[in-house]
Enzyme design. Structure first.
Site, short mmCIF file in Angstrom:
data_model
loop_
_atom_site.label_atom_id
_atom_site.label_comp_id
_atom_site.label_asym_id
_atom_site.label_seq_id
_atom_site.Cartn_x
_atom_site.Cartn_y
_atom_site.Cartn_z
N ASP A 15 0.81 -1.22 0.00
CA ASP A 15 0.00 0.00 0.00
C ASP A 15 0.84 1.27 0.00
OD1 ASP A 15 -2.37 -1.38 -0.01
OD2 ASP A 15 -2.87 -0.99 2.09
N GLY A 222 -19.21 2.20 8.24
CA GLY A 222 -18.19 3.22 8.54
C GLY A 222 -18.41 3.84 9.91
N ASP A 246 -7.27 7.49 10.16
CA ASP A 246 -7.04 6.73 8.92
C ASP A 246 -7.87 5.44 8.97
OD1 ASP A 246 -6.12 5.34 6.74
OD2 ASP A 246 -3.99 5.65 7.17
N GLY A 251 -12.15 -2.04 7.81
CA GLY A 251 -13.12 -3.12 7.54
C GLY A 251 -12.46 -4.48 7.69
N ASP A 252 -11.20 -4.57 7.27
CA ASP A 252 -10.47 -5.84 7.39
C ASP A 252 -10.19 -6.16 8.86
OD1 ASP A 252 -10.37 -5.94 4.58
OD2 ASP A 252 -8.59 -4.66 4.57
O1 RIB Z 1 -9.25 -2.84 2.69
C1 RIB Z 1 -8.10 -2.05 2.56
C2 RIB Z 1 -7.19 -2.64 1.53
O2 RIB Z 1 -7.85 -2.58 0.28
C3 RIB Z 1 -5.90 -1.90 1.33
O3 RIB Z 1 -4.88 -2.43 2.13
C4 RIB Z 1 -5.65 -2.01 -0.18
O4 RIB Z 1 -4.50 -2.74 -0.50
C5 RIB Z 1 -6.89 -2.69 -0.74
O5 RIB Z 1 -6.70 -4.03 -0.96
#
Ligand code: RIB
Length: 305
Positions: A15, A222, A246, A251-252
């Site tokens: 990223d 969100g 940030d 979400g991950d």
């Molecule tokens: O969900 C965020 C991610 O989405 C980032 O890390 C970017 O690489 C995309 O895959």
């Protein structure tokens, strides 16, 4: 008894996160405030959060044979993810993320090696997959690979989680085999072809999606919070009131935490509150994976009541 593995099959992106006051207009050159580089990709992010919370986690994916690939494998390995099933081919996937002052982000990905995962790669790790507790998927790897995995492991004890991000149209038979569908408001809107403008709409869309899936729909909203719908439970869980800097990967982080809480056997409400708390901690720090909390970073380990 030895804990079963969480297997994440998905993307690893390097990223480039650009912090800026606003997006440039057409033809405009805009000056950003800061550049942050680091490990990302929805798959790798979700694996990192699972491992940071202490789950035995295996990452399956592809990176390039380049310095970005080395960095991605190295950082996952450093947080305890088993990286021995990550292969090297082509060039590493990239994520270009523009982050606004309120923490909101705009993300573009270059697929790179993520697009080179094949059905044969999946067949080679059958033993790993049949003995896993969760298979966690997103949509940054080829569609036919996602469909193949879901069809192949549909009738096993493994829980299949699909984060339909970036959103794709998912075939009816495939979606029905997904045990837990997780989407954000944009992806949920795309899936039902309706706008989402309130929590009530999110709940209705969740209810509309539920019978199309294997049994659980989570929609993240969100700064608002998130919604969960199952056949016996429907709830809106508000986000925590924090100073977001940030939201990249938030979400991950939520998904990794949700899987952790589910694997601990908590109630749906407890799982959602835990995931909400973990992602709230994530948005208060800059960057992606590096901002995800470990157990020690969390104020309370689990919401037991
Ligand atoms: O969900 C965020 C991610 O989405 C980032 O890390 C970017 O690489 C995309 O895959």
């Amino acid at each position: 008894m030895e804990a079963k593995n969480i297997v994440v099959i998905g993307s690893l992106n390097f990223d480039i996160i650009v912090k800026q006051q606003r997006l440039p207009d057409k033809g405009e050159t805009f000056i950003a405030d800061e550049l942050i580089q680091g490990p990302g990709g929805k798959g790798a992010n979700q694996a990192a959060q699972c491992a940071k919370l202490g789950l035995p986690t295996i990452m399956v994916g592809k990176v390039g044979d380049d310095r970005f690939g080395n960095a991605l494998v190295g950082s996952l390995s450093a947080v305890g993810v088993n990286t021995s099933y990550i292969k090297r081919l082509g060039s590493t996937g990239m994520g270009i993320v523009h982050v606004m002052p309120d923490g909101d982000y705009y993300s573009t990905i270059v697929k790179g090696a993520n697009d080179l995962i094949t059905l044969q790669d999946i067949d080679e790790i059958n033993d790993v997959l049949v003995s896993s507790s969760f298979i966690v998927l997103q949509q940054e790897i080829p569609e036919q690979v996602i469909e193949y995995i879901i069809s192949k492991y549909e009738h096993t004890d493994t829980i299949i989680v699909l984060n339909n991000a970036p959103a794709r149209i998912v075939k009816e038979s495939i979606l029905k085999a997904v045990d837990i569908l997780v989407v954000n408001e944009t992806e949920a809107s795309f899936m039902v072809g309706k706008p989402m403008d309130s929590v009530d709409t999110a709940i209705n869309i969740g209810k509309e999606l539920l019978p199309l899936t294997g049994g659980m729909v989570v929609i993240t909203l969100g700064k608002e919070g998130s919604v969960v719908v199952t056949s016996s439970h429907c709830e809106f869980v508000p986000a925590e009131n924090v100073q977001a800097v940030d939201a990249t990967g938030a979400g991950d982080s939520f998904i990794g935490a949700l899987i952790y809480a589910l694997s601990e056997g908590l109630s749906i409400n407890q799982c959602m509150r835990f995931a909400t708390h973990v992602s709230a901690v994530t948005v208060t720090k800059e960057g992606g994976q590096h901002s995800f909390p470990t157990q020690r970073d969390l104020e309370s380990v689990l919401f037991k009541n």
